[in-house]
Design an enzyme around this catalytic site. Structure first.
Site, PDB file in Angstrom:
ATOM      1  N   GLU A   1       0.854  -1.195   0.000  1.00  8.05           N
ATOM      2  CA  GLU A   1       0.000   0.000   0.000  1.00  8.05           C
ATOM      3  C   GLU A   1       0.880   1.231   0.000  1.00  8.05           C
ATOM      4  O   GLU A   1       2.053   1.167   0.336  1.00  8.05           O
ATOM      5  CB  GLU A   1      -0.835   0.038   1.293  1.00  8.05           C
ATOM      6  CG  GLU A   1      -1.771  -1.106   1.420  1.00  8.05           C
ATOM      7  CD  GLU A   1      -2.366  -1.206   2.828  1.00  8.05           C
ATOM      8  OE1 GLU A   1      -2.301  -0.212   3.580  1.00  8.05           O
ATOM      9  OE2 GLU A   1      -2.882  -2.275   3.142  1.00  8.05           O
TER      10      GLU A   1
ATOM     11  N   LYS B   1       2.119   4.666   1.607  1.00  6.82           N
ATOM     12  CA  LYS B   1       2.207   5.171   2.977  1.00  6.82           C
ATOM     13  C   LYS B   1       1.817   6.644   2.932  1.00  6.82           C
ATOM     14  O   LYS B   1       2.597   7.498   2.534  1.00  6.82           O
ATOM     15  CB  LYS B   1       3.616   4.993   3.521  1.00  6.82           C
ATOM     16  CG  LYS B   1       3.718   5.296   5.000  1.00  6.82           C
ATOM     17  CD  LYS B   1       5.036   4.799   5.571  1.00  6.82           C
ATOM     18  CE  LYS B   1       5.090   4.920   7.071  1.00  6.82           C
ATOM     19  NZ  LYS B   1       4.865   6.272   7.578  1.00  6.82           N
TER      20      LYS B   1
ATOM     21  N   ASP C   1       1.013  10.319   3.852  1.00 10.88           N
ATOM     22  CA  ASP C   1       1.737  11.217   4.753  1.00 10.88           C
ATOM     23  C   ASP C   1       0.755  12.174   5.417  1.00 10.88           C
ATOM     24  O   ASP C   1       0.528  13.287   4.943  1.00 10.88           O
ATOM     25  CB  ASP C   1       2.792  11.979   3.945  1.00 10.88           C
ATOM     26  CG  ASP C   1       3.791  12.668   4.862  1.00 10.88           C
ATOM     27  OD1 ASP C   1       3.781  12.385   6.072  1.00 10.88           O
ATOM     28  OD2 ASP C   1       4.574  13.485   4.347  1.00 10.88           O
TER      29      ASP C   1
ATOM     30  N   TYR D   1      -6.609   2.061   6.238  1.00  8.70           N
ATOM     31  CA  TYR D   1      -5.608   1.051   5.903  1.00  8.70           C
ATOM     32  C   TYR D   1      -5.546  -0.143   6.856  1.00  8.70           C
ATOM     33  O   TYR D   1      -4.721  -1.031   6.688  1.00  8.70           O
ATOM     34  CB  TYR D   1      -4.219   1.685   5.790  1.00  8.70           C
ATOM     35  CG  TYR D   1      -3.772   2.472   7.000  1.00  8.70           C
ATOM     36  CD1 TYR D   1      -3.543   1.852   8.217  1.00  8.70           C
ATOM     37  CD2 TYR D   1      -3.573   3.847   6.910  1.00  8.70           C
ATOM     38  CE1 TYR D   1      -3.139   2.566   9.322  1.00  8.70           C
ATOM     39  CE2 TYR D   1      -3.163   4.570   8.008  1.00  8.70           C
ATOM     40  CZ  TYR D   1      -2.945   3.925   9.223  1.00  8.70           C
ATOM     41  OH  TYR D   1      -2.547   4.634  10.308  1.00  8.70           O
TER      42      TYR D   1
ATOM     43  N   LYS E   1      10.629   3.590   3.238  1.00  8.21           N
ATOM     44  CA  LYS E   1      10.490   5.040   3.137  1.00  8.21           C
ATOM     45  C   LYS E   1      11.261   5.582   1.948  1.00  8.21           C
ATOM     46  O   LYS E   1      12.425   5.236   1.751  1.00  8.21           O
ATOM     47  CB  LYS E   1      11.028   5.692   4.416  1.00  8.21           C
ATOM     48  CG  LYS E   1      10.299   5.248   5.670  1.00  8.21           C
ATOM     49  CD  LYS E   1       9.221   6.212   6.040  1.00  8.21           C
ATOM     50  CE  LYS E   1       9.817   7.332   6.858  1.00  8.21           C
ATOM     51  NZ  LYS E   1       8.789   8.173   7.447  1.00  8.21           N
TER      52      LYS E   1
ATOM     53  N   CYS F   1      31.268  39.850  17.180  1.00 11.73           N
ATOM     54  CA  CYS F   1      31.299  38.437  17.543  1.00 11.73           C
ATOM     55  C   CYS F   1      30.324  38.181  18.694  1.00 11.73           C
ATOM     56  O   CYS F   1      30.401  38.849  19.721  1.00 11.73           O
ATOM     57  CB  CYS F   1      32.712  38.032  17.952  1.00 11.73           C
ATOM     58  SG  CYS F   1      32.794  36.337  18.552  1.00 11.73           S
TER      59      CYS F   1
ATOM     60  N   CYS G   1      32.586  37.053  21.886  1.00 10.74           N
ATOM     61  CA  CYS G   1      33.549  37.876  22.621  1.00 10.74           C
ATOM     62  C   CYS G   1      33.394  39.360  22.300  1.00 10.74           C
ATOM     63  O   CYS G   1      34.124  40.184  22.857  1.00 10.74           O
ATOM     64  CB  CYS G   1      34.975  37.412  22.325  1.00 10.74           C
ATOM     65  SG  CYS G   1      35.492  37.774  20.641  1.00 10.74           S
TER      66      CYS G   1
ATOM     67  N   CYS H   1      35.897  36.236  13.282  1.00 11.37           N
ATOM     68  CA  CYS H   1      36.237  36.963  14.508  1.00 11.37           C
ATOM     69  C   CYS H   1      37.751  36.899  14.614  1.00 11.37           C
ATOM     70  O   CYS H   1      38.327  35.814  14.662  1.00 11.37           O
ATOM     71  CB  CYS H   1      35.586  36.285  15.713  1.00 11.37           C
ATOM     72  SG  CYS H   1      36.276  36.911  17.260  1.00 11.37           S
TER      73      CYS H   1
ATOM     74  N   CYS I   1      38.862  34.525  22.134  1.00 11.55           N
ATOM     75  CA  CYS I   1      37.456  34.231  21.881  1.00 11.55           C
ATOM     76  C   CYS I   1      37.188  32.774  22.290  1.00 11.55           C
ATOM     77  O   CYS I   1      37.765  31.852  21.710  1.00 11.55           O
ATOM     78  CB  CYS I   1      37.183  34.461  20.399  1.00 11.55           C
ATOM     79  SG  CYS I   1      35.487  34.137  19.917  1.00 11.55           S
TER      80      CYS I   1
HETATM   81  S1  IVH Z   1      -0.370   0.232   8.796  1.00 11.24           S
HETATM   82  C1  IVH Z   1      -0.393  -1.996  12.685  1.00 11.24           C
HETATM   83  N1  IVH Z   1      -0.678   1.315   6.433  1.00 11.24           N
HETATM   84  O1  IVH Z   1       2.354   5.108   9.093  1.00 11.24           O
HETATM   85  C2  IVH Z   1      -0.611  -1.224  11.430  1.00 11.24           C
HETATM   86  N2  IVH Z   1       0.133   2.674   8.193  1.00 11.24           N
HETATM   87  O2  IVH Z   1       4.714   4.347  10.871  1.00 11.24           O
HETATM   88  C3  IVH Z   1       0.182  -0.011  11.404  1.00 11.24           C
HETATM   89  N3  IVH Z   1       0.561   4.996   7.550  1.00 11.24           N
HETATM   90  O3  IVH Z   1       0.974   5.362  12.275  1.00 11.24           O
HETATM   91  C4  IVH Z   1      -0.104   0.951  10.352  1.00 11.24           C
HETATM   92  N4  IVH Z   1      -0.075   4.799   5.462  1.00 11.24           N
HETATM   93  O4  IVH Z   1      -0.112   6.696  10.440  1.00 11.24           O
HETATM   94  C5  IVH Z   1      -0.299   1.511   7.703  1.00 11.24           C
HETATM   95  N5  IVH Z   1      -1.011   2.141   4.303  1.00 11.24           N
HETATM   96  C6  IVH Z   1      -0.656   2.332   5.567  1.00 11.24           C
HETATM   97  C7  IVH Z   1      -0.222   3.585   6.038  1.00 11.24           C
HETATM   98  C8  IVH Z   1       0.175   3.714   7.368  1.00 11.24           C
HETATM   99  C9  IVH Z   1       0.375   5.626   6.378  1.00 11.24           C
HETATM  100  C10 IVH Z   1       1.098   5.627   8.765  1.00 11.24           C
HETATM  101  C11 IVH Z   1       0.256   5.426   9.986  1.00 11.24           C
HETATM  102  C12 IVH Z   1       1.132   4.799  11.017  1.00 11.24           C
HETATM  103  C13 IVH Z   1       2.482   5.079  10.480  1.00 11.24           C
HETATM  104  C14 IVH Z   1       3.404   3.962  10.909  1.00 11.24           C
END
Ligand code: IVH
Length: 666
Positions: free
Chosen positions: A111, A113, A115, A223, A310, A404, A407, A422, A428
């Protein structure tokens, strides 16, 4: 149809259209038609207060009653994910899983992630009952009134088949477009802008007046789901069911059969993430089967059945709060930006380097500006640009300091140099401390003292310059915190030891500007004594290999100062090495990669000395002549067979004298 029936019908219809618009992004009616329905419902509810319902779509506008958030414990802790940054780590994750599951087949789900800010929603009998922020993972803030204003979160579930009670978790986000619009509005009203969509979402969720929250473009992607009697053992399948119940489950989630599928997913979204309407900071890889998830379990912080990969965010935008000016060992003044904390490549950044006054001028930087920071190779990120569109009405032009900060001496700026300095080298404090630290450091005199201890000795008045190290007495140390009998003895001993450090290291340790380790080695090797260096002319200095005008000037400048000469006198008095010890030749790499054969008897040196000389200059001794030999060093009485062989291979036969010249001048 009576009023009650009409009200129920209107709520259903409006919920349906909210879902089509906010969750599916497929509106079926015009905004005008939608507003008509809404208006009718509002009217009817007003006329019939007895039919009011907190889950009515009319209630999504929030309330302007301020309320503190109540702290609520999560039923299941909200864990975080282990972060990874490389394919190797994903591979290790896969291996770990396979091992823990004794080789069982696994199916992964990948999935995006998102933000944003995580949220935990509780549903009972198809109705949203509670929304809690992550908080510390165990307890969070009850932000239900705010969350109820988010149109993509169903207040009443659709369809059937959902458990009587369950929890669903997701990420509250603001799209990039929503964020831009919001910030533009804030500029018009003179409010401070948000640095990024995530901060905007987090800030919004914490507003204590839900009618204001309702005006913000919050969205929510789900999620994770937890509860008894879920329709399937698979995460993916349950998320699909949740989609049917009205939740927004992004379409980007995919089942992956093997590691290659995962890599492809990672790569695809790394390429395409900028085309998404919202920000992601990576992807999440999960094991699909709940049975397997349970088997793998969790650690105190995170599940073993999921990890995050990440993406490297190398840039971030944040607000410049103030500027500090740091004075370094050489007296160079570096402006450092104090920032509103922002996440960048996995760490929270609060400070960034600004280099010098020119850069500040070039960027036309002002306090309160929104700046772009970037992480390069250095530990501390740097400010690389400003967001002029976001210039705040209360921004203040920056005036570089003139004195500075340590000093009070007036700073100066050499022609052609961007930095301010300086000039108070010997008075100093950070310059003195910096010089002391440099002097004691491993590559210099290697006294084996932590910077903090040196600062402690300085603060106690025991060290004013580097010669004071050699005047330290044990009983002076015993008065200090953290010093015991043993540690005091050790320090005195290692200071004594340091007197034996070769001349080249002492030259480096003095901290003469621009003289690094290599330059120190070359200068020491050439002049061979402090005396010779201190009386060398500019021409003498630049005649040394790799020594240019800047270094030469710096040396002349150093030795022109009486205080420096006195310091060297003191060091000499303490018995430090003021010249190249004759039995300690200076190492070079001039013969690096060259193979030598030594043959015959020599006039000035023994065979052993010649061998050593080659080796300390990076060359290698080989016993027999072959195609790999580069030179044969020949003395008297070299065997004719060897000479013949050297000729055959076309290997130069050189004299002892020639070898010396190679080391001096390749
Ligand atoms: S799963 C136990 N899925 O990432 C399940 N988290 O570092 C834990 N996040 O606090 C989370 N997209 O806020 C999951 N597709 C995704 C996500 C996701 C963003 C964030 C979430 C979590 C943090 C974990």
């Amino acid at each position: 149809m009576d009023v009650k029936e009409r009200i129920i019908q209107l709520r259903k219809t409006i919920n349906h259209h909210n879902h089509s618009y906010y969750v599916l992004a497929k509106p079926e009616i015009s905004d005008f038609e939608f507003d008509q329905l809404m208006r009718e419902l509002i009217e009817l509810e007003k006329e019939h207060p007895e039919l009011k319902d907190p889950n009515s779509p009319t209630q999504r506008v929030g309330s302007d009653i301020d309320h503190e958030f109540r702290q609520v414990k999560h039923d299941f802790p909200m864990l975080s994910l282990t972060n990874t940054y490389s394919f190797e780590e994903i591979q290790e994750f896969n291996q770990r899983i396979t091992k823990l599951l004794h080789g069982e087949r696994v199916e992964y789900v990948c999935e995006l992630k998102y933000d944003g800010v995580s949220i935990n929603l509780q549903y009972k009998d198809g109705l949203l009952t509670k929304a809690i922020t992550r908080g510390d993972g165990t307890t969070g803030d009850d932000v239900t009134p705010n969350v109820r204003t988010i149109k993509s979160i169903p207040l009443v579930l659709h369809g059937t088949g959902y458990p009587d009670q369950f929890e669903i978790r997701g990420e509250i986000i603001i799209t990039r477009q929503g964020f831009e619009r919001m910030n533009r509005g804030r500029i018009e009203t003179g409010e401070p802008v948000f640095a990024n969509p995530r901060n905007a979402a987090a800030g919004t969720l914490k507003i204590q007046n839900s009618s204001l929250v309702a005006k913000r473009p919050l969205d929510c992607f789900m999620y994770h789901i937890a509860g008894n009697k879920l329709p399937s053992d698979g995460h993916f399948e349950n998320m699909m069911a949740a989609r049917d119940w009205g939740f927004k489950i992004p379409v980007h989630m995919t089942r992956c059969r093997n590691i290659q599928d995962i890599f492809n997913y990672v790569n695809k979204w790394e390429q395409e993430r900028n085309n998404l309407p919202f920000n992601i900071d990576g992807i999440v890889i999960k094991i699909n089967s709940y049975r397997q998830q349970k088997k793998l379990g969790t650690t105190a912080k995170s599940p073993r059945w999921a990890i995050a990969y990440k993406y490297k965010t190398l840039q971030a935008v944040t607000r410049l709060k103030s500027i500090d000016y740091q004075v370094g060992r050489t007296g160079a003044v570096t402006p450092v930006a104090n920032l509103e904390p922002v996440q960048l490549a996995g760490t929270t950044v609060r400070r960034a380097s600004l280099h010098n006054a020119d850069q500040i001028a070039l960027l036309e930087l002002r306090l309160n500006d929104m700046v772009t920071i970037e992480k390069g190779g250095e530990i501390i990120p740097k400010v690389v640009g400003i967001e002029k569109n976001y210039r705040q009405p209360d921004s203040v032009p920056i005036k570089f300091i003139e004195y500075c900060p340590e000093c009070g001496t007036k700073l100066f700026r050499k022609q052609d140099e961007a930095r301010h300095y300086c000039p108070n080298e010997t008075g100093c404090p950070p310059q003195i401390k910096g010089k002391l630290n440099h002097f004691a450091s491993r590559k210099a005199m290697d006294i084996g003292l932590a910077d903090a201890t040196i600062n402690q000795l300085y603060d106690a008045g025991l060290l004013k310059n580097v010669a004071d190290f050699y005047a330290l007495k044990k009983d002076q140390l015993l008065h200090l915190e953290r010093f015991g009998d043993k540690s005091a003895d050790n320090l005195i001993q290692s200071i004594l030891e340091s007197k034996k450090a070769p001349f080249e290291r002492l030259l480096y340790a003095l901290g003469i500007r621009y003289i690094g380790e290599t330059a120190a080695r070359k200068i020491a090797g050439h002049f061979r004594s402090m005396q010779a260096i201190s009386s060398a002319s500019y021409e003498d200095l630049i005649a040394v290999e790799d020594i240019g005008g800047t270094i030469a000037e710096s040396i002349l400048q150093y030795f022109s100062r009486q205080d420096n000469l006195e310091l060297i006198q003191k060091l000499s008095g303490h018995g430090l090495q003021m010249s190249v010890a004759s039995d300690r030749p200076v190492r070079t790499m001039k013969l690096n990669g060259l193979n030598f054969v030594i043959s015959g008897v020599f006039q000035h040196s023994s065979r052993e000395e010649i061998k050593q000389m080659i080796e300390i200059n990076g060359g290698r001794i080989v016993s027999a002549i072959s195609g790999n030999t580069n030179y044969v060093v020949a003395g008297r009485n070299m065997g004719p067979a060897k000479l013949e062989k050297a000729k055959k291979h076309g290997i130069p036969v050189i004299t002892e004298k020639y070898l010396y010249s190679m080391i001096k001048n390749p």
